[in-house]
Design a protein around this motif. Sequence first.
Motif, PDB file in Angstrom:
ATOM      1  N   ALA A 152      45.737  44.786  39.768  1.00 41.60           N
ATOM      2  CA  ALA A 152      46.627  44.976  40.941  1.00 41.60           C
ATOM      3  C   ALA A 152      48.015  45.331  40.578  1.00 41.60           C
ATOM      4  N   THR A 153      48.677  45.329  39.369  1.00 39.92           N
ATOM      5  CA  THR A 153      49.765  45.807  38.687  1.00 39.92           C
ATOM      6  C   THR A 153      49.731  47.390  38.740  1.00 39.92           C
ATOM      7  N   VAL A 154      48.778  47.899  38.057  1.00 40.37           N
ATOM      8  CA  VAL A 154      48.550  49.562  37.858  1.00 40.37           C
ATOM      9  C   VAL A 154      48.114  50.169  39.380  1.00 40.37           C
ATOM     10  N   PHE A 155      47.125  49.587  40.173  1.00 39.78           N
ATOM     11  CA  PHE A 155      46.870  50.343  41.218  1.00 39.78           C
ATOM     12  C   PHE A 155      47.262  49.936  42.458  1.00 39.78           C
ATOM     13  N   GLY A 156      47.198  48.547  42.831  1.00 36.72           N
ATOM     14  CA  GLY A 156      47.638  47.894  43.738  1.00 36.72           C
ATOM     15  C   GLY A 156      47.182  48.245  45.219  1.00 36.72           C
ATOM     16  N   ASP A 157      45.643  48.515  44.939  1.00 37.42           N
ATOM     17  CA  ASP A 157      45.042  48.958  46.439  1.00 37.42           C
ATOM     18  C   ASP A 157      44.089  47.773  46.972  1.00 37.42           C
ATOM     19  N   PHE A 158      44.010  46.771  46.588  1.00 37.45           N
ATOM     20  CA  PHE A 158      43.358  45.549  46.919  1.00 37.45           C
ATOM     21  C   PHE A 158      44.138  44.420  47.298  1.00 37.45           C
ATOM     22  N   GLU A 159      43.961  43.696  48.422  1.00 38.30           N
ATOM     23  CA  GLU A 159      44.925  42.634  49.037  1.00 38.30           C
ATOM     24  C   GLU A 159      44.587  41.420  48.217  1.00 38.30           C
ATOM     25  N   TRP A 208      38.760  42.593  45.623  1.00 35.80           N
ATOM     26  CA  TRP A 208      38.530  43.501  44.642  1.00 35.80           C
ATOM     27  C   TRP A 208      37.039  43.135  43.793  1.00 35.80           C
ATOM     28  N   ARG A 209      36.906  41.732  43.620  1.00 37.35           N
ATOM     29  CA  ARG A 209      35.821  41.528  42.717  1.00 37.35           C
ATOM     30  C   ARG A 209      34.603  41.673  43.456  1.00 37.35           C
ATOM     31  N   ALA A 210      34.461  41.454  44.803  1.00 36.17           N
ATOM     32  CA  ALA A 210      33.155  41.869  45.416  1.00 36.17           C
ATOM     33  C   ALA A 210      32.896  43.402  45.698  1.00 36.17           C
ATOM     34  N   ASP A 211      34.061  44.088  46.265  1.00 36.23           N
ATOM     35  CA  ASP A 211      33.941  45.314  46.672  1.00 36.23           C
ATOM     36  C   ASP A 211      34.161  46.669  45.346  1.00 36.23           C
ATOM     37  N   LEU A 212      34.551  46.232  44.186  1.00 30.43           N
ATOM     38  CA  LEU A 212      34.765  46.953  43.173  1.00 30.43           C
ATOM     39  C   LEU A 212      34.147  46.417  41.828  1.00 30.43           C
ATOM     40  N   PHE A 213      34.662  45.395  41.297  1.00 26.65           N
ATOM     41  CA  PHE A 213      34.355  45.044  39.912  1.00 26.65           C
ATOM     42  C   PHE A 213      32.847  44.705  39.842  1.00 26.65           C
ATOM     43  N   ASP A 214      32.272  43.760  40.570  1.00 26.54           N
ATOM     44  CA  ASP A 214      30.744  43.361  40.526  1.00 26.54           C
ATOM     45  C   ASP A 214      29.863  44.466  40.722  1.00 26.54           C
TER      46      ASP A 214
END
Length: 170
Positions: A21-28, A33-39
Amino acid sequence: MEIQSPTDVDHLAPQIWPVYATVFGDFESYELWRADLFDRHAARAGYRLLTAVDGSRPAGTTLAGFGWGYTGQRGQFWSDLVCNSLPKAITDEWVGGHFEVVELAVLPEYRGQGVGRALHDKLLESVTGRCLLSTSDDPGDPAVRLYLSSGWRKLGVLRPGVQVMGRSAA
């Protein structure tokens, strides 16, 4: 600084999120973030996650950065985006079965200390074949300088301000 290759990625997500979140800041939110990207990425073939851990802080360990990637294939969102953006001759050679460097992030207070390079090098350590990533096309961007100095080259433009870079691993 210690570069680690954790096996329990599920457990690390809450620690990685604040850095992301600090570096990219593109998820609310963490949940999105967890559901749409990380997992989704963690479930892909060839997935690798690395963390850069600073154990010198009085409170214990601090996550200074992370990197992850996986084996990219046609039919995946980013690979198809590349195929639709770059010339066919390039995508025929580079896209499909490539190692995709998806995220490489270092907190601002740890930049300029070799953390990004250590993550990059360890992430690609045993990769053979083609590697792809997208990044800024600003030659002054520290990430671009890191990639260029590590053997990456520009393959084309994904969209204005964003390039696709490739590297053939030995």
